[in-house]
Scaffold this motif. Structure first.
Motif, PDB file in Angstrom:
ATOM      1  N   LEU A  27       0.838  -1.207   0.000  1.00 29.57           N
ATOM      2  CA  LEU A  27       0.000   0.000   0.000  1.00 29.57           C
ATOM      3  C   LEU A  27       0.867   1.248   0.000  1.00 29.57           C
ATOM      4  O   LEU A  27       0.616   2.200  -0.744  1.00 29.57           O
ATOM      5  CB  LEU A  27      -0.938   0.006   1.201  1.00 29.57           C
ATOM      6  N   THR A  30       2.553   1.453  -3.421  1.00 31.20           N
ATOM      7  CA  THR A  30       1.604   1.845  -4.464  1.00 31.20           C
ATOM      8  C   THR A  30       1.324   3.342  -4.405  1.00 31.20           C
ATOM      9  O   THR A  30       1.337   4.030  -5.428  1.00 31.20           O
ATOM     10  CB  THR A  30       0.285   1.065  -4.300  1.00 31.20           C
ATOM     11  N   GLY A  31       1.090   3.846  -3.200  1.00 32.08           N
ATOM     12  CA  GLY A  31       0.830   5.271  -3.051  1.00 32.08           C
ATOM     13  C   GLY A  31       1.985   6.102  -3.595  1.00 32.08           C
ATOM     14  O   GLY A  31       1.779   7.066  -4.337  1.00 32.08           O
ATOM     15  N   ARG A 183      -6.804  11.661  -9.236  1.00 31.06           N
ATOM     16  CA  ARG A 183      -7.973  10.832  -8.908  1.00 31.06           C
ATOM     17  C   ARG A 183      -9.164  11.680  -8.494  1.00 31.06           C
ATOM     18  O   ARG A 183      -9.008  12.766  -7.950  1.00 31.06           O
ATOM     19  CB  ARG A 183      -7.654   9.929  -7.723  1.00 31.06           C
ATOM     20  N   THR A 217     -13.418   2.858 -11.829  1.00 34.55           N
ATOM     21  CA  THR A 217     -13.659   1.654 -11.042  1.00 34.55           C
ATOM     22  C   THR A 217     -14.894   1.891 -10.184  1.00 34.55           C
ATOM     23  O   THR A 217     -15.075   2.975  -9.652  1.00 34.55           O
ATOM     24  CB  THR A 217     -12.464   1.384 -10.107  1.00 34.55           C
ATOM     25  N   LEU A 219     -16.851   0.635  -6.786  1.00 30.88           N
ATOM     26  CA  LEU A 219     -16.730  -0.138  -5.551  1.00 30.88           C
ATOM     27  C   LEU A 219     -18.078  -0.153  -4.844  1.00 30.88           C
ATOM     28  O   LEU A 219     -18.685   0.897  -4.659  1.00 30.88           O
ATOM     29  CB  LEU A 219     -15.719   0.512  -4.622  1.00 30.88           C
TER      30      LEU A 219
ATOM     31  N   SER B  14      -9.041  -3.796 -10.411  1.00 33.54           N
ATOM     32  CA  SER B  14      -8.124  -2.652 -10.350  1.00 33.54           C
ATOM     33  C   SER B  14      -8.253  -1.907  -9.041  1.00 33.54           C
ATOM     34  O   SER B  14      -7.290  -1.306  -8.564  1.00 33.54           O
ATOM     35  CB  SER B  14      -8.404  -1.700 -11.523  1.00 33.54           C
ATOM     36  N   GLU B  15      -9.465  -1.944  -8.435  1.00 32.84           N
ATOM     37  CA  GLU B  15      -9.647  -1.221  -7.180  1.00 32.84           C
ATOM     38  C   GLU B  15      -8.764  -1.792  -6.077  1.00 32.84           C
ATOM     39  O   GLU B  15      -8.471  -1.105  -5.105  1.00 32.84           O
ATOM     40  CB  GLU B  15     -11.123  -1.231  -6.763  1.00 32.84           C
ATOM     41  N   LEU B  16      -8.322  -3.051  -6.239  1.00 35.13           N
ATOM     42  CA  LEU B  16      -7.454  -3.658  -5.222  1.00 35.13           C
ATOM     43  C   LEU B  16      -5.988  -3.280  -5.429  1.00 35.13           C
ATOM     44  O   LEU B  16      -5.125  -3.691  -4.668  1.00 35.13           O
ATOM     45  CB  LEU B  16      -7.602  -5.185  -5.242  1.00 35.13           C
ATOM     46  N   LEU B  17      -5.718  -2.498  -6.480  1.00 39.59           N
ATOM     47  CA  LEU B  17      -4.344  -2.067  -6.740  1.00 39.59           C
ATOM     48  C   LEU B  17      -4.150  -0.583  -6.436  1.00 39.59           C
ATOM     49  O   LEU B  17      -3.172   0.010  -6.849  1.00 39.59           O
ATOM     50  CB  LEU B  17      -3.967  -2.369  -8.189  1.00 39.59           C
ATOM     51  N   THR B  18      -5.120   0.009  -5.722  1.00 40.75           N
ATOM     52  CA  THR B  18      -4.950   1.376  -5.262  1.00 40.75           C
ATOM     53  C   THR B  18      -4.258   1.338  -3.903  1.00 40.75           C
ATOM     54  O   THR B  18      -4.134   0.282  -3.296  1.00 40.75           O
ATOM     55  CB  THR B  18      -6.315   2.073  -5.105  1.00 40.75           C
ATOM     56  N   PRO B  19      -3.811   2.514  -3.420  1.00 38.36           N
ATOM     57  CA  PRO B  19      -3.122   2.508  -2.126  1.00 38.36           C
ATOM     58  C   PRO B  19      -4.059   2.298  -0.941  1.00 38.36           C
ATOM     59  O   PRO B  19      -3.622   2.330   0.193  1.00 38.36           O
ATOM     60  CB  PRO B  19      -2.496   3.909  -2.051  1.00 38.36           C
ATOM     61  N   HIS B  20      -5.371   2.128  -1.190  1.00 39.29           N
ATOM     62  CA  HIS B  20      -6.325   2.156  -0.079  1.00 39.29           C
ATOM     63  C   HIS B  20      -6.994   0.831   0.205  1.00 39.29           C
ATOM     64  O   HIS B  20      -7.740   0.718   1.160  1.00 39.29           O
ATOM     65  CB  HIS B  20      -7.420   3.189  -0.375  1.00 39.29           C
ATOM     66  N   ARG B  21      -6.777  -0.163  -0.641  1.00 38.51           N
ATOM     67  CA  ARG B  21      -7.527  -1.399  -0.464  1.00 38.51           C
ATOM     68  C   ARG B  21      -6.582  -2.579  -0.374  1.00 38.51           C
ATOM     69  O   ARG B  21      -5.580  -2.640  -1.053  1.00 38.51           O
ATOM     70  CB  ARG B  21      -8.436  -1.654  -1.668  1.00 38.51           C
ATOM     71  N   LEU B  22      -6.992  -3.534   0.450  1.00 38.77           N
ATOM     72  CA  LEU B  22      -6.278  -4.800   0.520  1.00 38.77           C
ATOM     73  C   LEU B  22      -7.242  -5.913   0.161  1.00 38.77           C
ATOM     74  O   LEU B  22      -8.435  -5.819   0.415  1.00 38.77           O
ATOM     75  CB  LEU B  22      -5.740  -5.016   1.933  1.00 38.77           C
TER      76      LEU B  22
END
Lengths: 417, 417
Positions: A27, A30-31, A183, A217, A219, B14-22
């Motif tokens: 995380l 990625t950030g 974003r 995306t 969610l 793709s949402e799981l490759l942002t800095p906010h999700r695991l």
């Protein structure tokens, strides 16, 4: 020189493959990569297994401009990252005498002699750039192959994070051609994922222009749908304009189910509306058991707009403390529009607030009937006027309770608009 | 038939490759696979990208006996998992009429017409076994190729989890040669991770015998420390005896801070104690804003032991609705042992319950003083007698509120022992 556009991350360590641990370094990485306009294509966790690690690194190197590995740089036999990568790149591991000296010094500082096995951490693939570790013994290692960057970083966050700064500043930044990732978020409540998708798809699929594409995306969680828009470009102002026009178009098409385009939560938006009016809220909750006010008071400073509330989990409490007529409960049932309205009005009177919310429903798993199945929830909002709605929420007890508090927050928000 | 020994997990989105999700599904899946004696070799997160997904699936299928994918089964263009895997296995996608009907029925139940795009979710790779989804629209799909099992599961946990039961029972279990992973949990509240570690380490480091080793993991979250013990073997009775002896030794050494050794949550343990006594509880909450009762009522059936409560977010409510003397608030402050006790007693009187809880504190980020810094929380439990404690919790607003409700649950539990 190859422009660096995308990255993959491989976390090495069998302990990260148990049911209890997550790789959170990814995380952070990625950030920081996103800030450089580098998109993460994939991330993997692999155990301390030579064959699997080699296969995954080989595969990632056919795709990614930047490959970051974390972990597997310790002094024990388990720690394979250095060897496997040197092997794959066809270079030898050579002992770096400066590193031996600095690792020895580190142990000396703690009054301990360096264990022999720590010499392994001074082995460097030929041609690698060494990034010193100021918080541990394993140095970072940076290699390049055919324009791709491969960086080996240690696993502990406080060792890895300062090393990433060095990597970003000295190796990555000069090769990102000034690209940035920008974003936006559009948050919706009171609609299902497919309902949002049906309206939003024709809009976001046409976003973007000749130079910039916009990735979208969706969610979904109970009571909340988020649209995330993302675009990469060098002209930040132009990218921002593109995204803002997308956000406007989506907000207009979706209408007032959009509660936020600036990242704020539903709790925060509702609280801000109360504050702006100088209003206070109270609540009478049955099936949500305090969950609505717990969410309202998640927001710092909420004592300025939340007076209090009553959790009326039994009918007796509804009658005695909220003045809900017992005859009304007998006639319509505890889960009914009449009772929800009486609860909201009772809470408004009791707490002397401008607005109050009443929630009653059947969260399950038991208590449903053919007419009022599990998931039936009634929410009322009382000001001088009253609005009331009956919902039928899907899912288990937890989802139904979450849907209920989201619906109540949204009805309160609408009453304040 | 190929014995199933190891697995890989690929989470798609793709949402799981942002800095906010695991990707947290992999933790659930790893735990359940481990119970079948199946080890996870690697896990990957990949975006909604056809090429990357195909490459990663291809590579995983050369290694893993079981490949699980999660996500990418939705109705939108982003959702590629079905197509990519059918392609790789060289089979066609065929519309399943039963699935079309059941998805339509699902929408009808909610009074909504099925959006056309949802038909995509009825497309099934030829030869795949369909696992019905009782909590959403995307079915699970199970394929086999050269003795390897490939299962496509939806992303939302409540959809995926019951489907895994079907997969485990009907497809995986018959092919695991009787290996089992057995687990135990010892749950502790009111102690820090290092306090627990200090007592527990000498015990768990000596567990295990010649044939079986016991792995121990400590997990910490605000107000909760869990010790997880795990061992693998074919002689389940022997493995169970080994683990039970470990649990007994740990419970004895840690004492009454252990609230559960059978997996029950603190909410459930406390509710069970109330039910056993035939008691009802009420609460008066300030800084937790309803969070204590929201946790108490998370437990199905809690209407049998929860009467209700009052969220007294302002002093006025404390005085008017709980009979807290205004002079007491002036003298000791709203966050004080006197006020917490008066709140608990006021709630007990008002709701006519056997026991009641009072909580008052400073959750921050503002409102702290040198004498009562942020994190100062007072909890009182009133029966015919009264207990009261002042805590100073670490962390941010969210952590302090979580610590507070855990401490209140634990004090209630102790009052009921």
């Amino acid at each position: 020189m190859r422009e660096l556009k995308n990255a993959e991350i491989i976390a090495v360590g069998s302990e990260l493959l148990t049911p209890h641990r997550l790789d959170t370094n990814s995380l952070f990485l990625t950030g920081r990569l996103n800030e450089l306009g580098i998109v993460v294509r994939a991330k993997t966790v692999v155990g301390d297994n030579r064959h699997d690690l080699a296969a995954l690194v080989t595969s990632a190197m056919t795709r990614a401009d930047v490959l970051l590995t974390t972990g597997g740089l310790g002094p024990t036999d388990d720690d394979l990252t250095r060897e496997v990568i040197a092997d794959l790149l066809g270079v030898r591991l050579v002992e770096d005498q400066d590193l031996v000296a600095s690792i020895e010094a580190r142990f000396r500082l703690r009054g301990v002699k360096m264990p022999t096995i720590n010499r392994r951490q001074a082995m460097v693939p030929e041609g690698a750039r060494v990034v010193p570790n100021h918080h541990g013994t394993a140095p970072g290692l940076i290699l390049e192959r055919e324009g791709r960057v491969v960086a080996l970083l240690p696993g502990p966050p406080r060792e890895l994070q300062p090393m990433f700064d060095v990597l970003a500043e000295e190796v990555l930044l000069p090769r990102t051609a000034g690209r940035k990732v920008r974003r936006r978020q559009v948050k919706v409540t009171g609609r299902s994922e497919s309902q949002v998708e049906e309206v939003a798809h024709p809009i976001y699929s046409c976003l973007g222009d000749d130079t910039t594409s916009v990735q979208t995306t969706i969610l979904a969680s109970p009571g909340l749908i988020e649209l995330h828009l993302e675009a990469v470009g060098t002209d930040v102002a132009a990218v921002d304009r593109l995204l803002d026009s997308g956000v406007s178009a989506l907000a207009q098409a979706l209408g007032d189910v959009v509660f936020s385009t600036d990242g704020r939560s539903l709790e925060k938006v509702t609280g801000d509306l109360l504050r702006a009016r100088g209003w206070r809220v109270a609540a009478a909750e049955s099936c949500t058991g305090g969950g609505f006010l717990a969410r309202m008071t998640d927001v710092p400073g909420s004592s300025a707009w939340v007076s209090g509330g009553l959790v009326a989990y039994s009918n007796q409490v509804k009658v005695r403390d909220l003045d809900v007529p017992a005859a009304l409960i007998d006639a319509q049932g505890a889960v009914s529009e009449g009772v929800a309205v009486a609860m909201a009005q009772g809470a408004r009177r009791r707490f002397g607030t401008d607005v109050a919310v009443g929630i009653t429903g059947i969260a399950g798993p038991d208590g449903g009937t053919p007419e009022k199945p599990v998931g039936t929830v009634v929410v009322a909002v009382a000001t001088d006027a009253v609005t009331v709605r009956t919902f039928r929420f899907p899912g288990d007890r937890e989802a139904i309770r979450r849907h209920s508090t989201s619906a109540a927050l949204d009805m309160l928000r609408r009453a304040l608009l």
